[in-house]
Design an enzyme around this catalytic site. Structure first.
Site, mmCIF file in Angstrom:
data_model
loop_
_atom_site.group_PDB
_atom_site.id
_atom_site.type_symbol
_atom_site.label_atom_id
_atom_site.label_comp_id
_atom_site.label_asym_id
_atom_site.label_seq_id
_atom_site.Cartn_x
_atom_site.Cartn_y
_atom_site.Cartn_z
ATOM 1 N N LYS A 1 46.192 46.094 46.068
ATOM 2 C CA LYS A 1 44.883 46.371 46.314
ATOM 3 C C LYS A 1 44.073 45.414 47.131
ATOM 4 C CE LYS A 1 44.571 45.125 41.902
ATOM 5 N NZ LYS A 1 46.039 44.900 41.530
ATOM 6 N N GLY B 1 46.195 37.784 42.150
ATOM 7 C CA GLY B 1 46.887 37.401 43.588
ATOM 8 C C GLY B 1 46.678 38.332 44.259
HETATM 9 P P1 GDP Z 1 47.462 43.366 44.609
HETATM 10 O O1 GDP Z 1 47.269 42.331 43.508
HETATM 11 O O2 GDP Z 1 47.307 44.445 44.122
HETATM 12 O O3 GDP Z 1 46.321 43.011 45.640
HETATM 13 O O4 GDP Z 1 48.735 43.142 45.272
HETATM 14 P P2 GDP Z 1 49.849 41.774 45.639
HETATM 15 O O5 GDP Z 1 49.250 41.246 46.751
HETATM 16 O O6 GDP Z 1 49.805 40.797 44.540
HETATM 17 O O7 GDP Z 1 51.048 42.288 45.723
HETATM 18 C C1 GDP Z 1 51.433 43.036 46.792
HETATM 19 C C2 GDP Z 1 52.527 42.496 47.636
HETATM 20 O O8 GDP Z 1 53.072 43.644 48.379
HETATM 21 C C3 GDP Z 1 52.172 41.421 48.509
HETATM 22 O O9 GDP Z 1 52.953 40.636 48.885
HETATM 23 C C4 GDP Z 1 51.841 42.333 49.911
HETATM 24 O O10 GDP Z 1 52.123 41.324 50.918
HETATM 25 C C5 GDP Z 1 52.984 43.235 49.665
HETATM 26 N N1 GDP Z 1 52.689 44.515 50.375
HETATM 27 C C6 GDP Z 1 51.409 45.187 50.627
HETATM 28 N N2 GDP Z 1 51.661 46.462 51.111
HETATM 29 C C7 GDP Z 1 52.935 46.346 51.542
HETATM 30 C C8 GDP Z 1 53.684 47.358 52.223
HETATM 31 O O11 GDP Z 1 53.247 48.520 52.660
HETATM 32 N N3 GDP Z 1 55.171 47.102 52.598
HETATM 33 C C9 GDP Z 1 55.541 45.879 51.952
HETATM 34 N N4 GDP Z 1 56.908 45.781 52.116
HETATM 35 N N5 GDP Z 1 55.015 44.933 51.568
HETATM 36 C C10 GDP Z 1 53.476 45.284 50.939
HETATM 37 P P1 IMO Z 2 46.344 41.627 40.272
HETATM 38 O O1 IMO Z 2 44.847 41.579 40.447
HETATM 39 C C1 IMO Z 2 49.914 41.697 37.688
HETATM 40 C C2 IMO Z 2 49.233 40.466 33.656
HETATM 41 C C3 IMO Z 2 49.985 39.367 33.043
HETATM 42 C C4 IMO Z 2 50.092 39.661 31.466
HETATM 43 C C5 IMO Z 2 48.873 40.489 31.243
HETATM 44 C C6 IMO Z 2 47.890 39.419 30.677
HETATM 45 O O2 IMO Z 2 46.995 40.656 41.436
HETATM 46 O O3 IMO Z 2 47.017 42.938 40.573
HETATM 47 P P2 IMO Z 2 46.277 37.635 31.600
HETATM 48 O O4 IMO Z 2 46.718 36.187 32.245
HETATM 49 O O5 IMO Z 2 45.467 38.577 32.200
HETATM 50 O O6 IMO Z 2 45.695 37.207 29.947
HETATM 51 O O7 IMO Z 2 47.706 38.232 31.275
HETATM 52 O O8 IMO Z 2 48.206 40.967 32.536
HETATM 53 N N1 IMO Z 2 48.646 40.294 34.868
HETATM 54 C C7 IMO Z 2 48.683 40.871 36.032
HETATM 55 N N2 IMO Z 2 50.012 41.327 36.302
HETATM 56 N N3 IMO Z 2 48.918 41.529 38.562
HETATM 57 C C8 IMO Z 2 47.541 41.017 38.187
HETATM 58 O O9 IMO Z 2 46.798 40.889 38.927
HETATM 59 C C9 IMO Z 2 47.758 40.401 36.811
HETATM 60 N N4 IMO Z 2 46.899 39.796 36.053
HETATM 61 C C10 IMO Z 2 47.006 40.035 34.851
HETATM 62 O O10 IMO Z 2 51.188 39.207 33.800
HETATM 63 O O11 IMO Z 2 51.306 40.657 31.479
HETATM 64 MG MG MG Z 3 48.542 40.604 42.662
#
Ligand code: GDP
Ligand code: IMO
Ligand code: MG
Length: 428
Positions: A16, A40
């Site tokens: 996202k 995160g």
């Molecule tokens: P969010 O929480 O939905 O914002 O996603 P996160 O940042 O937690 O996790 C997505 C992970 O995938 C991060 O480490 C990004 O750097 C990585 N990522 C995002 N888009 C791509 C992609 O197109 N290819 C690869 N290989 N990694 C990606």
């Molecule tokens: P982003 O925004 C992935 C998961 C936790 C657990 C459940 C409840 O980066 O996509 P909490 O601490 O919210 O009470 O945990 O939700 N969880 C996530 N998993 N990405 C997240 O955020 C999460 N935020 C909470 O691992 O299963």
């Molecule tokens: Mg995340």
């Protein structure tokens, strides 16, 4: 003007942050509306990687105003640390970040409760991020939460803390056999952040509504995701907020009529961090390959993410629930590492094929995926910038998902860096 919501269709970490970053190139505002530092969100610009927990991803884009809405729960210590760390990296944060005075504060006792509860649940644990999210939302609903605005009046703050601690201390002492919390200590802890936070506090809902009336574009950045939604997700293995589209309205304070676009984000496969059902989970070597190539380790907790094939019944259900107008498919490049790709197109529960996505939690635990197998493409796609650049098998994969979900694909990401994406904005 209009607001666009970016939200996750699965169990979080769909990318996202990077999708918001792409769409933030021409918006005035980016706002977080739910969750807290359980999120995160990663944005990579060249060699620079930003891991954002509370501050919206828009902060990486020059000039974009960022707001932390009333629906977010804020750990003041984390907020201060995150702002400082971003400023040390050269971003002007305090000029552009506003925090709603109605947002609830995560207190040390919330974090302690989160961890006590998880230990007490044993094998039935939720696998929370242990950031105090659930207990903070509980207090909000119970009406003895502490809000950002409460730090402006020491008298009110202490009265509220006293009320909040009455039951909490009894629980800590009698259920968990732990020291109790002192009002004065907690008040001093909170007041130590006052000077830093005060200039950032605003009525962010009013700010966003004014901006929309002034024909500004607003991006609402979801934390967590649909299958973690407290009402709609895989309860009780969920978070304690509403990351779905309704939560965007409540948690940011803008009227629903302003929401024009809803972008649902899904990986080209599925991941989950934490416990709970995940029908397409892989326990084999393919799962290992995807985890390792996709670097599937949590952005917040560092935990290894569970990995599985794309779960279309879940994604289609999430798309419908949120009324998405567009879908973004992320991490497509990771599937270059596997020869043959599976897509879950239905479930069998207790030997019977079922239509759609089951309502009963127990059914999901028994659901066996029915797969469609499609050929992989087995080549590097990180250089592709248009759909036509993708190998035919990858184009077919995208077209299949697009047709099944029933909304146009607005972005396909093929690598973690900002530029590694095929962006088809289609009016957004
Ligand atoms: P969010 O929480 O939905 O914002 O996603 P996160 O940042 O937690 O996790 C997505 C992970 O995938 C991060 O480490 C990004 O750097 C990585 N990522 C995002 N888009 C791509 C992609 O197109 N290819 C690869 N290989 N990694 C990606
Ligand atoms: P982003 O925004 C992935 C998961 C936790 C657990 C459940 C409840 O980066 O996509 P909490 O601490 O919210 O009470 O945990 O939700 N969880 C996530 N998993 N990405 C997240 O955020 C999460 N935020 C909470 O691992 O299963
Ligand atoms: Mg995340």
């Amino acid at each position: 003007m209009t607001a666009t919501v970016v939200l996750g269709l699965a169990w979080g970490d769909e990318g996202k942050g990077r999708v918001c970053d792409a769409l933030a190139s021409d918006v005035g505002y980016v706002s977080r509306y739910s969750g807290g530092n359980n999120a995160g969100h990663t944005v990579r610009v060249g060699e620079e990687e930003f891991k954002l927990h509370l501050v919206p991803s828009g902060i990486v884009r020059e000039g974009v105003i960022c707001t932390i809405g009333n629906g977010v729960v804020v750990n003041p210590e984390v907020l201060v640390e995150e702002v400082r760390a971003l400023e040390e990296r050269g971003l002007d944060v305090r000029d552009r970040l506003k925090v709603d005075g109605r947002a609830h504060l995560i207190m040390p006792y919330h974090i302690a409760l989160d961890s006590h509860r998880e230990i007490a649940l044993g094998n039935a644990r939720i696998g929370t991020t242990n950031r105090g999210i659930g207990p903070t939302y509980e207090d909000k609903v119970a009406r003895y939460g502490i809000r950002v605005q409460d730090i402006f009046d020491e008298g009110i703050l202490k009265t509220k803390l006293k009320a909040a601690l009455r039951e909490k201390n009894a629980i800590f002492e009698n259920v968990y056999g732990e020291e109790h919390y002192e009002v004065s200590e907690l008040a001093s802890w909170l007041l130590s952040f006052k000077e830093f936070i005060e200039p950032m506090v605003a009525d962010t809902g009013t700010m966003l509504r004014d901006a929309l009336e002034n024909r500004e574009r607003v991006l609402l950045e979801g934390g967590q995701a649909t299958l973690l939604d407290n009402d709609h997700g895989t309860y009780p293995f969920v978070t304690s907020s509403n990351p779905t589209v309704g939560g965007a309205v409540v948690g940011s304070g803008i009227p629903a009529r302003h929401l024009e676009y809803v972008v649902g984000v899904t990986k080209a496969y599925t991941t989950r961090v934490g416990d709970g059902p995940m029908p397409t989970e892989l326990f084999d070597e393919t799962g290992e390959i995807i985890r390792s190539v996709g670097r599937e380790y949590g952005t917040t907790t560092g935990r290894a993410r569970r990995v599985g094939w794309l779960d279309l019944p879940a994604i289609k259900w999430a798309a419908s629930l949120n009324g998405i107008t567009h879908v973004a498919i992320t991490l497509l490049d990771v599937l270059s590492a596997v020869d043959e790709i599976k897509i879950c197109v239905g479930y069998e529960i207790d030997g019977k094929a079922v239509e759609g996505y089951p309502m009963h939690q127990t059914d999901l635990h028994h659901a066996r995926p029915v797969y469609k197998t499609v050929p992989g493409w087995g080549e590097d796609i990180t250089w592709c910038r248009m759909r036509g650049d993708l190998p035919e098998a990858a184009q077919d994969f995208v077209a299949f998902v697009e047709a099944e979900v029933g909304t146009p694909v607005c972005m396909i990401s093929v690598g973690p860096e900002r530029d590694q994406a095929i962006v088809e904005r289609i009016g957004i």
